[in-house]
Write an enzyme that holds these catalytic residues in place. Sequence first.
Site, PDB file in Angstrom:
ATOM      1  N   LEU A 136     -13.462  -3.729   3.572  1.00 31.83           N
ATOM      2  CA  LEU A 136     -14.681  -3.691   2.760  1.00 31.83           C
ATOM      3  C   LEU A 136     -15.105  -5.096   2.352  1.00 31.83           C
ATOM      4  O   LEU A 136     -16.293  -5.436   2.404  1.00 31.83           O
ATOM      5  CB  LEU A 136     -14.465  -2.817   1.523  1.00 31.83           C
ATOM      6  CG  LEU A 136     -15.704  -2.615   0.640  1.00 31.83           C
ATOM      7  CD1 LEU A 136     -16.824  -1.940   1.420  1.00 31.83           C
ATOM      8  CD2 LEU A 136     -15.357  -1.805  -0.603  1.00 31.83           C
TER       9      LEU A 136
ATOM     10  N   HIS B 206      -7.658 -23.353 -20.183  1.00 33.25           N
ATOM     11  CA  HIS B 206      -8.910 -22.727 -19.753  1.00 33.25           C
ATOM     12  C   HIS B 206      -8.797 -21.222 -19.889  1.00 33.25           C
ATOM     13  O   HIS B 206      -7.763 -20.632 -19.573  1.00 33.25           O
ATOM     14  CB  HIS B 206      -9.228 -23.086 -18.302  1.00 33.25           C
ATOM     15  CG  HIS B 206     -10.423 -22.342 -17.775  1.00 33.25           C
ATOM     16  ND1 HIS B 206     -11.688 -22.546 -18.270  1.00 33.25           N
ATOM     17  CD2 HIS B 206     -10.542 -21.371 -16.834  1.00 33.25           C
ATOM     18  CE1 HIS B 206     -12.533 -21.744 -17.647  1.00 33.25           C
ATOM     19  NE2 HIS B 206     -11.870 -21.014 -16.777  1.00 33.25           N
TER      20      HIS B 206
ATOM     21  N   HIS C 240     -19.577 -17.738 -10.594  1.00 35.85           N
ATOM     22  CA  HIS C 240     -19.489 -16.498  -9.819  1.00 35.85           C
ATOM     23  C   HIS C 240     -20.790 -16.195  -9.090  1.00 35.85           C
ATOM     24  O   HIS C 240     -20.831 -15.292  -8.259  1.00 35.85           O
ATOM     25  CB  HIS C 240     -19.110 -15.331 -10.740  1.00 35.85           C
ATOM     26  CG  HIS C 240     -17.806 -15.545 -11.432  1.00 35.85           C
ATOM     27  ND1 HIS C 240     -17.729 -15.975 -12.737  1.00 35.85           N
ATOM     28  CD2 HIS C 240     -16.533 -15.443 -10.991  1.00 35.85           C
ATOM     29  CE1 HIS C 240     -16.458 -16.109 -13.071  1.00 35.85           C
ATOM     30  NE2 HIS C 240     -15.720 -15.794 -12.036  1.00 35.85           N
TER      31      HIS C 240
END
Length: 764
Positions: free
Chosen positions: A18, A652, A705
Amino acid sequence: MTIIHNLGFPRIGAQRELKRAVEAYWAGRQTAEALHETGRALRAAHWQRQADAGVAFVPVGDFAWYDHILEWTTLLGAVPARFGHPEGKPVDLDTLFRMGRGRAPSGKPAAACEMTKWFDTNYHYIVPELTPGQTFRVAREDLFEQVKEAQALGHRVKPVIPGPLTWLWLGKGDAFAQGAGDIGKLQLLDALLPVYGEVLERLAGLGVEWVQIDEPALVLDLPQAWRDAYQAVYAKLAASPVKLLLATYFDGLKDNLATALALPVAGLHVDLVRAPDQLSDVASGLRPGQVLSAGVINGRNIWRTDLDAALAMLAPVREQLQERLWLAPSCSLLHVPVDLAGETELDAELLGWLSFAVQKLDELCLLGKALGGDADPAVQQGLAAQRAALQARRQSPRIHNPAVAQRMAGQAGVSRERAPFGQRIARQQSELRLPAFPTTTIGSFPQTAEIRALRRDWKSGALTDSAYENAIRKEIEEVIRFQEKVGLDVLVHGEPERNDMVEYFGELLAGFAFTKNGWVQSYGSRCVKPPIIFGDVARPAPMTVGWSAYAQSLTDKPVKGMLTGPVTILQWSFVRDDQPREATCRQLALALRDEVVDLEAAGIRVIQIDEPAIREGLPLRRADWRAYLDWAVDCFRLSTAGVGEATQIHTHMCYSEFNDIIESIAAMDADVITIETSRSNMELLKAFEDFHYPNDIGPGVYDIHSPNVPEVDWMVELMRKAAARLPKERLWVNPDCGLKTRAWPETEAALIGMVQAARTLRAA
């Protein structure tokens, strides 16, 4: 006969089919029809494998192109206006992808919807965007088409849909400022429930008998208004002609038990892995005829199940409920790899301890037969084999390391204290001489096909150690020169040697094992291959010092040493279940402490220890938070406190909400924290403002992203918002997260813009 069923199956495919198909579609290398054909083939294979294992109803609706919550959000037609979706039209696949990642092969790019952690897992969902007076309608046909697909293949189906209250709980909107439990969101139920009713009616019309409706919000601390809403909502949904199996998971019902038991549903699923002690109360509270689905196989870890213990726990309930006791995994198998059959390189001993999704279904089938008194000799043979595997693991000498045990016995006396922050930061500024609004990145740079081929060839033996080292050094030098050219202030080496921020360290630590194909979905098309912590953790040799020291030798600017923190390594691994997680985390912290000290000795003046997962480790119930946060913070400090005051410690965190743990974040006492804030338009900074967070902070100014390149003015505006909340002398400028998954052209453009934004701020 005991009915076994499954809450959900991994959607990515045994070979990540996928992922590859979706990414090929995004890149224009594959048509939409070819993508849909891959989806159909995967669903058919997954349904057949579940049916072969004896699953009575195959789940339909667990498949998703990007995220199952996003699938449901688009089915409801809840598309934010910025995506330009025509009112009343079906929501197409590209709109779904633009909501998830900001762009798609068609349609204009737009800011992606927020993404955050799915409860306390390492999976991420796309957050529904809610507005007062919002309307809903059935806007996609995928669920119904997939039901027909499965039925055409001869399967009995059990559609799986998110429950209305959990979907609302997970949603956000500017008008609902009180967080997940904002009671204003409940006003949307009047518009939402008719669509749920329509979906259930249509499923009934397709011959569906059972629908699994997921309400994991019932394991959370719920305000009374939400508890009351459950009763009202399910009184309406119970009028539908299908039987509802209400599924809860990830914890016990606890103070929501009475609420759940009062709901007029045909069946209730509970997680007996996380909360086995609830079994008796749940079973005794069922109404006549009501089904109890017992989640007894761990859907979140990869160890074989103790079937003898499961049988002992379930036998009295089976006696009480007979055929009304169903068996299932604790939650969807989305969180574990697909099949051990793909693991051809794990040694036989370790392989015998493990169970992936396919094997978990086989365990479930065996348990069901044993519980039902199946006289087939194969059942007893299967139980005996399971027993032997568990015993072999318990007795294996590979699990325990005497040197680690000795060090753990003395760890309480190891210092966690550093000099006060004011003293440290003054010393660091005199050494580092950074400008106002210093710029940096989070660590990784784009991982090109050439870099991945380098690592692959080296691991396969096609590339010698020296050739590999020279090639990686060349990549590091190129990244250093690029950062100098762009004008960044604190550099990184780019991490070309790392395939994954956890797996890389695990490969260099004792007590870890690695799969060849143990992939699980993290978000969208992003998959991770978690290491397996099977034994005591130790650091045989330095892990990052050579690469970091080489990078620092190339420049006069400071280069950050880059480590993954102990809590994140723990959270993003499959962790041994034969000792408390806290003990394993302390072992990791001690190993990382040695690495931090060695980096400082090698001349590294800035060291970043990433802890993006610290919040996701929070127990779901607030009453359990303090114990976890105490040891999580202690482990971070244990790993960082071995260096002097001139060495600057960064950490972070991403995908996090900080308001409720800000005190613990401050207690970590990192000199600089960088966080994800761009998708939330800096709203996450309110927690740091209200708390008067004392140390330096780098709020992310663009979303890595998404492939969209941010405008300079937009980044300047974000930093001005940050400066309105926090002292500007304590602010850094950086992206939201690492740049590993981005392409070089967009990375260069974004970082040039980011540096320009910092210069604009300095000149103001």
